[in-house]
Design a protein around this motif. Structure first.
Motif, PDB file in Angstrom:
ATOM      1  N   ARG A  95       0.767  -1.331  -0.044  1.00 49.05           N
ATOM      2  CA  ARG A  95       0.096   0.068   0.080  1.00 49.05           C
ATOM      3  C   ARG A  95       0.741   1.299  -0.064  1.00 49.05           C
ATOM      4  O   ARG A  95       0.506   2.494  -0.798  1.00 49.05           O
ATOM      5  CB  ARG A  95      -0.915   0.014   1.099  1.00 49.05           C
ATOM      6  CG  ARG A  95      -2.015   1.142   1.311  1.00 49.05           C
ATOM      7  CD  ARG A  95      -2.669   1.001   2.556  1.00 49.05           C
ATOM      8  NE  ARG A  95      -2.227   0.975   3.666  1.00 49.05           N
ATOM      9  CZ  ARG A  95      -2.190  -0.221   4.528  1.00 49.05           C
ATOM     10  NH1 ARG A  95      -2.722  -1.413   3.886  1.00 49.05           N
ATOM     11  NH2 ARG A  95      -1.456  -0.122   5.498  1.00 49.05           N
ATOM     12  N   ASP A  99       0.806   4.230  -2.563  1.00 55.76           N
ATOM     13  CA  ASP A  99       0.686   5.650  -2.231  1.00 55.76           C
ATOM     14  C   ASP A  99       1.699   6.639  -2.458  1.00 55.76           C
ATOM     15  O   ASP A  99       1.516   7.523  -2.781  1.00 55.76           O
ATOM     16  CB  ASP A  99       0.409   5.570  -0.674  1.00 55.76           C
ATOM     17  CG  ASP A  99      -0.983   5.014  -0.116  1.00 55.76           C
ATOM     18  OD1 ASP A  99      -1.630   4.836  -1.345  1.00 55.76           O
ATOM     19  OD2 ASP A  99      -1.300   4.791   0.902  1.00 55.76           O
ATOM     20  N   GLU A 666      -0.207  13.015  -2.869  1.00 57.02           N
ATOM     21  CA  GLU A 666      -1.640  13.017  -3.070  1.00 57.02           C
ATOM     22  C   GLU A 666      -2.080  13.578  -4.247  1.00 57.02           C
ATOM     23  O   GLU A 666      -3.162  13.072  -4.848  1.00 57.02           O
ATOM     24  CB  GLU A 666      -2.180  13.993  -1.612  1.00 57.02           C
ATOM     25  CG  GLU A 666      -2.058  13.472  -0.413  1.00 57.02           C
ATOM     26  CD  GLU A 666      -0.830  13.689   0.218  1.00 57.02           C
ATOM     27  OE1 GLU A 666       0.028  14.631  -0.626  1.00 57.02           O
ATOM     28  OE2 GLU A 666      -0.501  13.310   1.380  1.00 57.02           O
ATOM     29  N   HIS A 669      -1.185  10.911  -6.933  1.00 52.32           N
ATOM     30  CA  HIS A 669      -2.177   9.964  -6.706  1.00 52.32           C
ATOM     31  C   HIS A 669      -3.629  10.199  -7.364  1.00 52.32           C
ATOM     32  O   HIS A 669      -4.138   9.464  -8.133  1.00 52.32           O
ATOM     33  CB  HIS A 669      -2.133   9.466  -5.460  1.00 52.32           C
ATOM     34  CG  HIS A 669      -3.141   8.357  -5.435  1.00 52.32           C
ATOM     35  ND1 HIS A 669      -2.642   7.073  -5.762  1.00 52.32           N
ATOM     36  CD2 HIS A 669      -4.252   7.987  -4.503  1.00 52.32           C
ATOM     37  CE1 HIS A 669      -3.500   6.068  -5.511  1.00 52.32           C
ATOM     38  NE2 HIS A 669      -4.549   6.919  -4.692  1.00 52.32           N
TER      39      HIS A 669
END
Length: 889
Positions: A95, A99, A666, A669
């Motif tokens: 994960r 991320d 962020e 992504h």
């Protein structure tokens, strides 16, 4: 509820975690060194102790050898209770990789070019004794390779005496004749060298390959260290693992020391671009070292000096850390079809004006054939025997070597001598007698093209496998499995003629028991922990003087390429919002009570064609409403045909990938997931068919979801980015696009009469995203003065033309002031907001036309087009300045 991973433990639980690991881990394959136990593996028995079957087949501890001391310490830190938790840690690791956006691009991957980086849960652990031997051998080889480079591009004594065959060196496509006689800036040819090593069955280390052009791995191993040390913090702390930062600082200080400008040098990291397989590493390494990440078109050579194209003009560059193969560096003197390099770069190098790490021309050292000559070269150049032996290697271009090695082909590996052949290694043991005969004939006919190496069974390290099990209950088949491993170690220059070895490395693991430890072939990686008996070096890349009372503010350098991509990131984001809103309004009107409004349908049709939502050949909604609707819906995800929503989402992703080092995790992504999910929803959405004929209701739902995600992108760009010149260019791109779109929409509404229709009036305020504000201020009014006051003049409405124009002019003024741009402002073509008058805009001529308003709207559209071209010429291409300079001296 019981934890299914509890079944991993044997029924007779050992007293220590090390004993438990020894019980659960199968031994390495016969003939391979077992890293876990530190011994050559005996013949392996049936793996009845695999963890997937542990509950039904209890483990016998007595038949398992003790673990080596480093691995025993590791598992003792984990503890017996930590084994059932390994699946959770593995899921957390995967994960975190996703991320963090850690990727390794594989061009032929069926799952797409960007594949998540693969890293195993367990590190490869090396004792201080093992590492001391490796370090001594790597330092010796770094000195040796640098001496070889100095001779080959200098006096060429090695070629004259026959210690190196001329055909192998000068016949290699990586030998660069333009670099002969050139002394590199700083006197060191190879500031960075990498060596791939493997253990034999007795635990001895052998060098298998050496990498000198642009060795990859320095960024990925950093990410591996960050990921794995956080998953096993106690073990990492208690086992005295050497840190890495001091070596990276030494590399940076060494490059600055050797560069023409000393400590004030501007050093950049040169990347081929976002489509390169290791681009993530380039961006990561540049960010970690504090270097500017550049592509070839970011740089230019003027008067034999290298410059960086920035918003503030051309800035001198004194050093390059290159991640680009030599042949692509300079299209003027090397590959003329290369668009990755810098025209005139070799001339700047020859003039001594720029340090390049590594010096161009080292590709011949990477040939497997070179390993066979290294022992004699070491004795001649260093007066020493090699501390780390090379894998026995024969270049078949020499008749004696060819005759000696042909009988050994069944027990050897056949490799191409030249990189241009692009042939994978061939294991002689896997060939049939007929194939062996064909290979023998081929080698005898073209011996110089082939190099033969002794076959070395790679050592095997423990890895954590989480493949689905085959037991009747369908539970996880998680287990420890031995896998073949190869270690890449790096030597970096910390000053002229001086190197140090990075205390760690990049371990590459085969995906199964086949010995192909290659990332391109689907392999995995592992962190490398080097233990020390002494104190751990806690150096960081932070400033040396942490107690300094003041810090000099330094603005981040914005390259012209980064500025251009940020500019287009802003434009594509705004375009996506605009066309998404337009498509939603059009579908709502086509399926609501407004279907009979001809001015509204004419306006929406013209605007949809103008914005690329439908092709010009599609009949307008006034003539064929359903045909127009189906075309609009089908075009949402057909970027090859129309510049609709899908096209602009791809544009966002392309621009974002080029400036990934400037975006938060962020933000990146969000860009990736938004594009992927939009196309996936359209492919799998309810009511859809293979030809793209989706129901309007489903399309509206997907557009509403997309609106929320683009709003999140806007938040990332507005609140999560530093307000430097790069961000201002992004903002300029957004406001330029907004001004042009809204002005054209209002102009079209006047021409079609849509704004004079009640439905068209509402649609116009919706397109400006000002419906709530309008009704709050003007309640039920539907007149032009109210509309123009809010959508054109209102300085408090971020969607009004006056506000957008004023903001645009302000952003441009700040960039021009910071860059010291001479001459007329680029914002001259944008109408002044202060010149607007509501009375003048509402005035109608004898024909009932709003002449002043139409003139203003037309000026906005023309100003936007001219501004885009002017910004490109002035800040992105620097094409005007290039006419006054030459490349050479």
């Amino acid at each position: 509820m019981t934890n299914p991973n509890d079944r991993l433990l044997p029924t007779d639980l050992p007293e220590s975690a090390a004993q438990l690991a020894a019980a659960l881990a199968p031994t390495a394959a016969a003939g391979h060194f077992d890293e876990l136990r530190g011994v050559a593996a005996p013949a392996r028995t049936a793996p009845t102790d695999r963890m997937a079957g542990a509950a039904s087949a209890p483990v016998s501890i007595a038949n398992n050898q003790d673990l080596s001391r480093p691995w025993a310490d590791f598992f003792e830190q984990l503890g017996p209770e930590g084994f059932p938790d390994l699946d959770r840690r593995m899921a957390s690791l995967q994960r975190q990789v996703r991320d963090n956006g850690v990727t390794y691009n594989v061009y032929a991957d069926a799952d797409g070019p960007q594949r998540p980086w693969s890293v195993d849960l367990f590190p490869l652990i090396l004792s201080q004794g093992d590492w001391a031997h490796i370090e001594r051998g790597v330092l010796q080889r770094a000195r040796l390779l640098d001496r070889v480079m100095a001779d080959v591009y200098g006096p060429q004594e090695l070629l004259r005496t026959g210690l190196l065959p001329s055909a192998l060196v000068q016949g290699h496509p990586g030998y660069l004749r333009p670099m002969h006689g050139v002394q590199p800036v700083g006197g060191t040819h190879l500031p960075i060298a990498a060596f791939d090593m493997a253990r034999d069955a007795q635990g001895g280390w052998w060098v298998v390959t050496q990498r000198t052009q642009a060795p990859s791995g320095l960024g990925y191993l950093l990410e591996n260290r960050l990921l794995i040390s956080r998953l096993f913090p106690e073990a990492f702390s208690q086992m005295h693992v050497q840190r890495l930062a001091a070596t990276y600082r030494a590399l940076l200080d060494g490059l600055r020391q050797m560069s023409p400008a000393g400590q004030d040098a501007r050093i950049v990291l040169l990347t081929p671009g976002p489509y390169n397989e290791t681009y993530f590493e380039h961006a990561y390494l540049a960010r970690y070292l504090g270097l500017t990440l550049v592509e070839g078109n970011d740089l230019t050579v003027r008067d034999a000096r290298l410059y960086l194209k920035t918003l503030h003009g051309l800035q001198p560059v004194h050093g390059i850390l290159k991640r680009l193969d030599d042949e692509f560096l300079d299209p003027l003197e090397l590959r003329s079809d290369s668009r990755l390099g810098v025209p005139g770069l070799l001339q700047a190098i020859r003039a001594g004006n720029v340090l390049v790490a590594n010096a161009p021309g080292s590709a011949f050292l990477e040939s497997s054939a070179m390993l066979g000559f290294m022992p004699a070269l070491s004795r001649h150049l260093l007066g020493e025997e090699l501390a780390l032996p090379s894998l026995p290697t024969w270049w078949c271009g020499e008749q004696a070597a060819q005759q000696a090695v042909l009988p050994q082909l069944p027990h050897s590996v056949i490799r191409p001598t030249w990189p241009s052949l692009q042939r994978p290694p061939v294991l002689g043991g896997s060939l049939s007698p007929q194939d062996l005969a064909r290979w023998t004939e081929r080698i005898q006919g073209q011996g110089d093209e082939y190099t033969v190496q002794a076959y070395l069974p790679l050592s095997q390290m423990p890895t954590w496998r989480t493949e689905a099990g085959n037991d009747s209950n369908g539970d996880s088949g998680s287990h420890i499995a031995p896998r073949s491993v190869m270690l890449r170690v790096f030597a970096v220059c910390d000053g002229p003629g001086s190197w140090r070895v990075l205390p760690g490395g990049l371990a590459r693991i085969a995906t199964d028991e086949r010995e192909i430890a290659s990332m391109q072939r689907g392999g995995s990686s592992a962190d490398v922990w080097v233990q020390t008996d002494g104190p751990v070096d806690t150096t960081t890349l932070l400033a040396h003087n942490q107690s300094a009372p003041a810090v000099v503010h330094r603005s981040r350098q914005v390259t012209s390429r980064a500025a251009e991509n940020l500019f287009w990131l802003g434009r594509y984001t705004e375009r996506t919002e605009n066309v998404t809103r337009l498509a939603r309004i059009a579908l709502q009107c086509l399926n609501g009570e407004d279907q009979s409004s001809q001015p509204l349908l004419a306006w929406l049709s013209a605007l949809a064609v103008g914005q690329g939502l439908v092709l010009p050949s599609v009949p307008p909604a006034t003539q064929a409403r359903r045909v127009f609707e189906r075309s609009l819906i089908a075009g949402l995800t057909q970027p090859a045909l129309v510049t609709s929503v899908g096209y602009n989402l791809r544009g966002i992703l392309g621009a974002a990938s080029a400036v990934r080092d400037r975006l938060s995790q962020e933000h990146w992504h969000l860009s990736v997931s938004t594009e992927a999910e939009f196309f996936a929803q359209r492919a799998n959405g309810a009511g859809g068919t293979d030809d793209g004929d989706y129901s309007p209701l489903e399309a509206l739902r997907q557009l509403e979801t997309l609106s929320g995600r683009t709003a999140a992108m806007t938040g990332q760009q507005t609140d999560r980015m530093t307000r430097d010149d790069g961000w201002r260019l992004l903002s300029i791109g957004r406001h330029l696009e907004r001004l042009g779109f809204l002005a054209a929409a209002l102009e079209g509404g006047l021409q079609t009469g849509a704004v004079f229709d009640e439905s068209g009036f509402e649609a116009m305020t919706g397109l400006f995203d000002s419906t709530i504000t309008f009704h709050a201020q003007y309640q039920q009014r539907r007149d032009m003065p109210a509309l123009l006051d809010l959508l054109v003049i209102d300085r408090d409405n971020p969607r009004s033309l006056a506000w957008v124009a004023q903001t645009l002019r302000g952003r441009i003024a700040k960039i021009e002031a910071a860059a010291g741009t001479p001459g007329e402002s680029a914002a001259t073509g944008i109408p002044e907001a202060s010149e607007l008058s509501l009375a003048a805009l509402c005035a109608q001529d004898a024909e009932g036309r709003y002449a002043a308003l139409e003139q203003y709207l037309g000026a906005c559209v023309r100003g936007v087009m001219g501004l885009s071209d002017l910004l490109a010429t002035r800040y992105f291409t620097h094409s005007v300045d290039a006419l006054r300079h030459s490349v050479g001296a």
